[in-house]
Write an enzyme that holds these catalytic residues in place. Structure first.
Site, mmCIF file in Angstrom:
data_model
loop_
_atom_site.group_PDB
_atom_site.id
_atom_site.type_symbol
_atom_site.label_atom_id
_atom_site.label_comp_id
_atom_site.label_asym_id
_atom_site.label_seq_id
_atom_site.Cartn_x
_atom_site.Cartn_y
_atom_site.Cartn_z
ATOM 1 C CG ASP A 6 -1.671 1.269 1.450
ATOM 2 O OD1 ASP A 6 -1.588 2.161 0.589
ATOM 3 O OD2 ASP A 6 -2.359 1.388 2.485
ATOM 4 C CE LYS A 68 -1.581 7.015 -3.466
ATOM 5 N NZ LYS A 68 -2.071 6.030 -2.495
ATOM 6 C CD GLU A 145 -5.221 3.583 -2.479
ATOM 7 O OE1 GLU A 145 -6.061 4.393 -2.040
ATOM 8 O OE2 GLU A 145 -4.028 3.896 -2.667
ATOM 9 C CG ASP A 168 -9.732 4.688 1.499
ATOM 10 O OD1 ASP A 168 -9.337 5.300 2.495
ATOM 11 O OD2 ASP A 168 -8.964 4.141 0.679
#
Ligand code: AMP
Length: 563
Positions: A6, A68, A145, A168
């Site tokens: 992850d 990211k 994800e 999420d």
């Protein structure tokens, strides 16, 4: 051995699929979560993780976090004497994770499954693959994800027809996905989200209220002091996930802070953010053609989903409480490990088939002739619709706009806007036409094929000649070419990285230096401790170093609680 990773905005995790199920590796400091932060030390060594995170405060110019968000762009970050692309920064995080895995396994890791947000574009997915290559591994597969989260919860074992919503909420992003069990397969039916909404926004809301109550402004603090205030507020935010109220106190710069907040006020402050969350939730349900009561389970993932106000929002919107028994920080990594197990052909997982969706609409730029002969250009004609289950292949036919046209230029776009100028151009393909033929005879069949790894192939075939033209889209703006990757791989390999055995000491010194930077009142004692510990390190006596490390760490713990 294929590992599951992850690669998160704030933290990254690595694990594998063991006999007993998914298992995460611990880093040199004993944690499963490694901060996704990179820093270059004064001696030129690269640091990743907790030490780099502390250096964000003590050495901000030499440290970088949250890269990211820049994946898929050409943005460069200067760290010490070098500039780094986001892929390279991610590669350094990957290398650090791989070193932890290799230390535990005692063997080299060569392949990985890496999770990416459902909302990652083609360019962002390719950048993630490039980061893997730069870290010296083959990225077997990218997994969305939310799909990973579903695997972590074992939802593939639920009864036929069950429907789930994966919610999420991470540090900076919010992702919603609707999944369905169909003939033993987990299918992703829809995904939506907000790339600019996460736990940090809740922290911003707390900070605004705190400064407002104390009649202070952000400018009243230095950047380091603001960081310290944020750290205290972050702790308060986390405490509010367990307690009804919280108090923060302490001297920050020249301001003596004393502030108090309870859950009810926090919920009130967070209300505009909760309202923003409703939109992607409603859109995902609409795209999946579901009503809220048709969902069997709602799953919470991401550290920020621990806030009780999130469970309350879910209960209000869906009439049921969410599932949250897997640690929300680890759920995606667990799922990536399950997917890695699946890839290694682990018998237990053979029946599970993963299905992802294409998170955006793909199509071409067309012109249309109106009733009075007026031509409107720049219209987006979708070929593959957002949220189509992948892999997918779709064909449409197109015609030239006028007689005697010698070629048709297919401009390929991704996006949700009816006008191409508001979407992202991916590439173009020229198809020669026969100008002696009529418009009808010059029909061109256009096929888009989008695969499970987010690679788009566009084929165009004039019907009459049958001659096929093709483009595989790798020319995204900001992409590294294969040559670039080779050169950068060589350059990255030359960077100096501290061995794992030294990392505990380095992290401890970085923490002490961060406290030195933050707390003027404790500088003298910190300076003494730092000098003393450096002297101990020079003895290279492992027993002595270990003993002093424990004392030093304990002293920093108690100092930090007093400040
Ligand atoms: P992630 O990107 O999943 O690592 O999420 C990190 C976010 O989760 C940060 O914004 C944290 O503030 C938030 N977070 C972590 N633990 C808690 C908690 N116990 N209560 C509230 N927010 C939390």
């Amino acid at each position: 051995m294929i590992v599951g990773i992850d690669l998160g905005t704030t933290h990254s995790l690595i694990g594998y699929y063991s006999e007993e199920g998914p298992k995460l590796f611990r880093n040199a400091l004993g944690d499963t979560l490694t901060p996704s932060v990179v820093s270059v030390a004064d001696d030129g060594h690269m640091l990743v993780g907790a030490a780099a995170q502390d250096r964000l405060i003590s050495h901000p110019q030499a440290s970088v976090a949250a890269f990211k968000r820049w994946m898929g762009t050409a943005r460069e970050t200067q760290l010490g004497p070098r500039v780094f692309r986001p892929e390279e920064l991610s590669a350094l995080v990957l290398r650090s994770l791989l070193a932890d895995a290799e230390a535990a396994l005692g063997e080299k890791v060569r392949e990985a499954v890496i999770s990416v947000p459902a909302y990652f574009s083609d360019a962002q997915r390719k950048a993630t693959r490039a980061a893997g290559e730069l870290a010296g591994i083959r990225v077997e597969r990218l997994i969305n994800e939310p799909t990973a989260a579903a695997l972590a919860y074992g939802l593939q074992e639920r009864k036929e027809g069950s429907r789930f919503l994966i919610f999420d909420l991470g540090g900076g992003t919010f992702d919603v996905s609707v999944l369905e069990m169909f003939e033993g397969v987990v299918e992703v039916h829809a995904s939506a989200g907000d790339n600019y909404l996460g736990g940090e926004d809740f922290l911003d809301a707390l900070q605004t209220a705190c400064l407002g109550d104390l009649k202070l402004r952000g400018d009243d603090f230095s950047p380091v002091e603001r960081g310290l205030l944020r750290r205290k507020l972050e702790l308060a935010k986390r405490t509010l996930s367990q307690q009804l109220e919280v108090r923060i106190e302490g001297l920050i710069g020249k301001h003596d802070i004393a502030w108090h907040i309870d859950q009810e006020r926090f919920a009130h402050l967070a209300d505009p953010l909760l309202q923003r969350m409703r939109m992607p939730l409603e859109r995902a349900l609409r795209d999946a053609h579901l009503r809220p009561e048709q969902l069997d389970e709602i799953v919470l993932v991401g550290g920020a989903s621990r806030m009780p106000l999130i469970s309350r929002l879910i209960a209000r919107m869906f009439g049921k409480l969410p599932l949250r028994h897997v640690n929300p920080d680890e759920a995606i990594a667990f799922g990536a490990c399950v997917a890695a197990g699946l890839k290694s052909r682990n018998a237990k997982l053979d029946e599970v088939i993963l299905t992802d969706v294409c998170p955006y609409t793909l199509g071409i730029d067309v012109s249309q002739r109106g009733e009075q002969g007026h031509v409107q250009h720049g219209i987006f004609s979708p070929v593959i619709q957002r949220n189509s289950v992948v892999p997918i292949s779709r064909e449409s036919s197109y015609y030239p706009i006028s007689e005697r046209q010698t070629k048709l230029t297919l401009q390929i776009y991704q996006g949700e806007n009816p006008m191409v100028e508001n979407n992202i151009k991916l590439g173009e393909l020229d198809i020669p036409l026969n100008p002696t033929l009529s418009i009808q005879q010059n029909e061109v069949m256009v096929r888009f094929t989008y695969d499970i790894n987010g690679v788009l192939q566009v084929e165009a075939t004039p019907k009459i000649s049958g001659f096929r033209h093709e483009i595989v889209l790798q020319q995204n703006p900001g992409m590294l070419s294969d040559d670039d990757i080779r050169t950068r791989l060589a350059a990255l390999s030359e960077l100096k990285i501290h061995p794992r055995s030294k990392q505990e000491n380095i992290a401890l010194l970085a923490r002490a230096e961060r406290l030195f930077e933050e707390h003027l009142s404790a500088r003298d004692v910190l300076q003494q401790w730092i000098t003393h510990f450096r002297q101990i390190l020079e003895t290279q006596d492992h027993r002595l170093i270990q003993e002093h490390r424990q004392n030093f760490s304990g002293a920093l713990d108690s100092l930090e609680t007093q400040l």
